[in-house]
Design a protein around this motif. Structure first.
Motif: not given
Length: 729
Positions: A570-597
């Motif tokens: 996906v090449e959209h702003h909202d995807h960049a915000v949500v995927s970046g936020r989730l990646a940051g959480e997982n980098m600190t050990g959250a281990s959350k899956p990406y399910w956001h539409q």
């Protein structure tokens, strides 16, 4: 000496016991020799003395070795203690001499390197020793602002209002730091209050040092957010070394300076307040939002908008294109020493190689940075038409690939100095730029042409009837539309660009804007050994956005698996915000899956806009339900209600409370009509809704997200449309 006594107390019992055993063995050996007959067969004699003499020799050797080793250990311990004691005495004496010499001195810049050479060996010692100096409060004040970025503005106001003699020595140390390459012992240069008589110098040098945030805030009280990065450039020009210090290690390394990187940085800091985050970007600017580059910035009445990069949203509120002011970030020099961590941006640098096994990267200047966790958010590169690339240098000079701030500034300048401009591409970006430039054409007489291979604007996304309506809307904005146009060749002739189409048509123009899509930036895939998806492009990641151990990918460059819709990119702003936020959480050990539409939106000016989610492809069957629009059914009204033009910022992953369907009667589903005020378009695959477009219907995205997540068949989509309350006035 105490250590020697301790060692001797431990070794003495061993020596005594060893000597006792030896004496006993010797005594036994003598008795045995006395009792042994004189004639002993030679065949039974050993090579050593009879009666255990070999064992006696071994005991003697062991005891001797132990004694010699103990003596050597004691000797080395004593001499080492003496040397360390003498060095400590010399350091204390040298420090006292330095503080005594620093008081009467007015300029000690020539002596600073010698002092630094001594102080680099003892990093932890200077703070307590500097306490007796005449300014005891300087040390704490210099260290507090650097790690706490959010409080830097408050610290700035207090420092700038205080009188220079009390707290300025630390600020005065930063000019010396900017003038001399070694930047480590910032605190140790407190005794040099040399530039104190010249307060104007305090405004510029602190930018690359620990006091950069307070001074940056002091420089521009109402500051434009575009100023911080040029300040760093200006600073590098004034100081002869001109190179910012690059930290050798970053616990969290974010490659790319876009929306995904910034969202990840904030997420990391939220979960780990003491985290040290380094963003490396090849752009000269700190992280900023891209949507306004093709939307609100073009409708600004401010003639200096290209400099300020501030714009008014449809609701009239003004904001900056940058996510955060300069005071939010810390400089790269102070990242290592920041006690409470922070976010630093290394701009103008590109990562060209990744060593995944060694956990380090190499920049384009051969500098290496090691990391603990790494995020790849390199985004994408605008595509170009091959016929334009092969047309030659002169054609390329007159072609804009729209993506960055520099592209916006360049296109704005070009559009004011030419008579004709042609936009190639009928997607989101091309249609938005066409509407923006079309409005300007009514004032300046600029001819705006838009050409694309589809039958209408956004023909790959919207159903045909809605695409045709959108095309008419774009025409009313002053744009000349050339549909079903395939570019065959482009040449420069008589100071004009001639675009020859495959059907024989010829278009003459002064400038071309190529808006034909985005290519994911996967340059690091080869060196890092990461997998690139052959169908969608981008780095293939798992459900947690992880490509390999300690490496995550977010934003446009991530090809992820959607549990409902399959593998996607996906090449959209909202995807960049949500995927970046989730990646940051997982980098600190959250281990959350990406399910956001994720959703996206597009505005054709302040009157027509839409929001979409899921797979919106015009090749899929669609069902549209429309109603009459009111004055509040516009992008302008939507921003007035939400308070922001970046509508994904008001989106949350918590979704929809069960919506209450509208009780008003709904008309039959409309497929063909002249006016489409507001409505909902459902995209179906195997009778299941996989995509939804909300046409002039805003702030209803959680409902659409829930419908796609449920993945159910719906017998009557007209009833589903009632959930969006489109029939309410």
């Amino acid at each position: 000496m105490l250590k020697c006594r301790t060692v001797w107390k431990k070794l003495a019992p061993l020596a005594r016991s060893s000597s006792t055993v030896c004496r006993q063995n010797v005594r036994r050996a003598g008795l045995n020799n006395g009792r042994t007959p004189a004639c002993v067969p030679v065949a039974h004699m050993s090579t050593g003395p009879a009666g255990g003499g070999r064992e006696t020799q071994l005991y003697i050797l062991l005891v001797g070795a132990a004694c010699v080793g103990g003596g050597l250990y004691a000797y080395r311990t004593v001499t080492g203690d003496q040397k360390r004691y003498q060095q400590r005495i010399d350091e204390i004496a040298a420090r006292q001499n330095k503080t005594a010499a620093g008081k009467p001195a007015t300029l000690v810049q020539s002596e600073a390197p010698a002092v630094e050479a001594i102080e680099t060996e003892t990093v932890a010692e200077p703070a307590p020793e500097a306490a007796p100096s005449p300014e005891p409060e300087a040390a704490p004040s210099s260290e507090e602002p650097s790690p706490l970025a959010p409080d830097a503005e408050v610290a700035a106001s207090t420092e700038t209002t205080e009188t220079p003699p009390a707290d300025e020595p630390v600020l005065e140390a930063s000019p010396e730091e900017a003038a001399e390459p070694p930047a480590a012992p910032v605190v140790e240069e407190e005794p040099s209050p040399a530039p104190e008589p010249s307060p104007p110098e305090l405004t510029e040098p602190p930018a690359p040092v620990a006091e950069s945030e307070p001074t940056a805030a002091a420089e521009s009280p109402a500051a434009e957010p575009t100023e911080p990065q040029p300040e760093v450039v200006a600073e590098s020009e004034d100081s002869s070394p001109a190179i910012l210090k690059v930290p050798s290690h970053a616990p969290y390394l974010l490659i790319g300076g876009g929306t995904a990187s910034f969202a990840a940085a904030r997420s990391i800091r939220a979960r780990d307040p003491g985290a040290k985050v380094l963003i490396v970007t090849d752009e000269p600017d700190p992280p900023y939002m891209r949507p306004p580059l093709s939307k609100e910035l073009w409708f600004s009445d401010d003639p200096s908008v290209t400099e300020t990069l501030r714009f008014k949203q449809w609701n009239g509120k003004e904001r900056s294109i940058y996510f955060q002011p300069p005071s939010f970030y810390i400089s790269t020099e102070e990242l290592d020493s920041a006690e409470n961590g922070g976010v630093a941006v290394l701009s103008g640098k590109k990562v060209v190689h990744m060593d995944v096994r060694g956990n380090k990267v190499k920049l384009d200047d051969d500098t290496e940075i090691s990391y603990d966790k790494c995020l790849i958010a390199t985004g994408g590169v605008p595509r170009n038409l091959q016929v334009i690339e092969r047309a030659g240098e002169e054609v390329m000079k007159r072609t804009t690939l729209f993506r960055k701030i520099e592209d916006f500034k360049s296109l704005d300048k070009v559009s004011r100095n030419i008579k004709s401009i042609t936009i190639v591409g009928g997607g989101f970006l091309g249609s938005e730029l066409a509407c923006a430039l079309g409005r300007r054409s009514t004032e300046s007489g600029l001819e705006v042409i838009q050409m694309f291979p589809e039958k209408g604007n956004m023909g790959k996304v919207l159903p045909e009837y809605l695409s045709n309506w959108t095309t008419e809307k774009v025409k009313r904005e002053g744009v000349k539309i050339i549909s079903e146009a395939l570019v065959k060749a482009v040449v420069c002739k008589d100071d004009k660009l001639e675009i020859q189409l495959k059907d024989g048509r010829l278009v003459k123009t002064d400038h071309i804007v190529a808006a034909v899509g985005l290519e994911p930036n996967v340059d690091l895939a080869k060196s890092a050994g990461l997998e690139v998806d052959s169908d969608f492009g981008g780095f293939r990641v798992n459900a947690e956005l992880q490509a390999r151990s300690n490496i995550w990918v977010a934003g446009d460059a991530a090809c992820f698996y959607d549990i409902r819709l399959g593998r996607r990119r996906v090449e959209h702003h909202d995807h960049a915000v949500v995927s970046g936020r989730l990646a940051g959480e997982n980098m600190t050990g959250a281990s959350k899956p990406y399910w956001h539409q994720s959703m996206f939106w597009s505005d054709l000016g302040p009157d027509v806009g839409y929001e979409a989610i899921g797979i919106v492809d015009s090749s899929l069957p669609t069902v549209g339900v429309f109603a009459k629009a009111t004055a509040k059914d516009t992008p302008k009204a939507a921003t007035e209600q939400s308070g922001t033009g970046i509508r994904s910022e008001s989106e949350t992953e918590d979704t929809a409370t069960s919506p209450v369907a509208s009780s008003s009667p709904a008309p039959a589903m409309v497929q063909h009509q002249d006016e489409y005020g507001k409505g909902v378009i459902f995209y179906l695959r195997d009778k299941v809704v996989v995509g939804i477009i909300l046409w002039n219907v805003f702030n209803r995205m959680p409902i659409a997200r829930k419908i796609i997540k449920d993945g159910e068949e719906h017998a009557d989509l007209n009833e589903v449309a009632k959930l969006f309350n489109i029939h309410d006035d």
